[in-house]
Write an enzyme that holds these catalytic residues in place. Structure first.
Site, PDB file in Angstrom:
ATOM      1  N   LYS A  82      86.911  34.802  -9.309  1.00 49.05           N
ATOM      2  CA  LYS A  82      87.396  33.450  -9.042  1.00 49.05           C
ATOM      3  C   LYS A  82      86.774  32.434 -10.009  1.00 49.05           C
ATOM      4  O   LYS A  82      87.423  31.456 -10.402  1.00 49.05           O
ATOM      5  CB  LYS A  82      87.110  33.059  -7.592  1.00 49.05           C
ATOM      6  CG  LYS A  82      87.892  33.868  -6.566  1.00 49.05           C
ATOM      7  CD  LYS A  82      89.390  33.661  -6.697  1.00 49.05           C
ATOM      8  CE  LYS A  82      90.156  34.355  -5.583  1.00 49.05           C
ATOM      9  NZ  LYS A  82      91.615  34.100  -5.623  1.00 49.05           N
ATOM     10  N   TYR A  91      84.364  39.553  -6.217  1.00 47.86           N
ATOM     11  CA  TYR A  91      85.327  38.519  -5.833  1.00 47.86           C
ATOM     12  C   TYR A  91      84.933  37.153  -6.407  1.00 47.86           C
ATOM     13  O   TYR A  91      85.760  36.464  -7.021  1.00 47.86           O
ATOM     14  CB  TYR A  91      85.400  38.449  -4.313  1.00 47.86           C
ATOM     15  CG  TYR A  91      86.378  37.425  -3.781  1.00 47.86           C
ATOM     16  CD1 TYR A  91      87.739  37.690  -3.756  1.00 47.86           C
ATOM     17  CD2 TYR A  91      85.924  36.206  -3.280  1.00 47.86           C
ATOM     18  CE1 TYR A  91      88.636  36.766  -3.254  1.00 47.86           C
ATOM     19  CE2 TYR A  91      86.812  35.274  -2.772  1.00 47.86           C
ATOM     20  CZ  TYR A  91      88.170  35.555  -2.765  1.00 47.86           C
ATOM     21  OH  TYR A  91      89.052  34.627  -2.268  1.00 47.86           O
ATOM     22  N   SER A  95      91.616  29.453  -6.051  1.00 50.94           N
ATOM     23  CA  SER A  95      90.239  29.853  -6.336  1.00 50.94           C
ATOM     24  C   SER A  95      89.492  30.075  -5.018  1.00 50.94           C
ATOM     25  O   SER A  95      90.090  30.435  -3.995  1.00 50.94           O
ATOM     26  CB  SER A  95      89.558  28.789  -7.206  1.00 50.94           C
ATOM     27  OG  SER A  95      88.271  29.224  -7.604  1.00 50.94           O
TER      28      SER A  95
END
Length: 249
Positions: A154, A150, A136
């Site tokens: 995650k 992004y 992560s």
């Protein structure tokens, strides 16, 4: 008994170090790796011989991922752990200039390729009471300039770990952020992403991390991922999102 571990994004950075840490341990293990570039994969194969097997190709291609899984089952008959490390940062852009198609491509790598891997391995992981280790990021819980794609991908991984832990019939899952690591992604941030994607303050922060030596060596978080893959996820961490330096690890 030999541990059979699948790792994505093994050609460089954290993924490569995960492989090295697995083989530097005293555990009997084999690794099945996937990455786009074949030359680094061949180099790892040359180093570790019949302990390392690979498929070269894009993690978003289900047929490539399926081949990796099928190879592991054909040779070793089981899967004990997967380490989902492959990921991309771009597009980095302000929400006012959002490119939806570019976000979809990022999600294909950062989320849906991992979901595909889980879908292909979950029933085999159930048999071994195996482990799903997701790489992560602290961007999943805090804002970085231009990192909406992004960070949100995650965050989706964090929830995926929770879902697997609750619905996986004994399969354990965890999402672990690796800290700010000295990897090719950091080079991309410093040298390729300009002020059109990130604020000047954010760019300066990342450049200062490099110039002051504050970036983590990739071996540090990689050793955590390798240990989880080899020894299993502790029950009290099952389904959680934690940092690589969490004392419970």
């Amino acid at each position: 008994m030999v541990k059979v571990i699948l790792v994505t994004g093994v050609s460089r950075g954290i993924g490569r170090k995960v492989v090295d840490n697995i083989f530097s341990s005293k555990e009997d293990a084999v690794v099945y790796g996937i990455a786009r570039s074949e030359a680094p994969l061949e180099s790892i194969k040359k180093q570790y011989g019949d302990k390392f097997f690979y498929v070269a190709g894009d993690v978003t291609d289900k047929t490539i991922v399926a081949k990796l899984v099928e190879d592991a089952l054909a040779r070793h008959g089981k899967i004990d752990s997967i380490v989902a490390n492959a990921g991309v940062l771009s597009p980095v852009q302000n929400i006012k200039e959002i490119d939806v198609e570019a976000w979809k491509k990022l999600y294909d790598v950062n989320f849906f390729s991992i979901l595909t891997l889980i879908s292909l391995t979950i029933h085999h992981l159930i048999k071994t009471k195996g482990n799903v280790i997701l790489v992560s990021s602290n961007a999943s819980t805090q804002w970085y300039s231009g990192w909406g794609a992004y960070g949100s991908s995650k965050a989706a991984l964090n929830h995926l770990a929770l879902t697997v832990s609750q619905e996986g019939d004994g399969v354990k899952a965890i999402a672990v952020e690796p800290g700010v690591v000295d990897t090719p992604m950091q080079i991309e941030i410093r040298e390729k992403i300009g002020p059109a994607g990130m604020s000047s303050e954010a760019l300066k922060m990342f450049r200062d991390l490099k110039s002051t030596g504050a970036l983590l060596d990739s071996n540090i978080p990689a050793s955590v991922y390798a240990k989880l893959a080899l020894n299993g996820i502790p029950s009290d961490l099952n389904g959680l999102y934690v940092g690589y330096d969490d004392k419970r690890l």
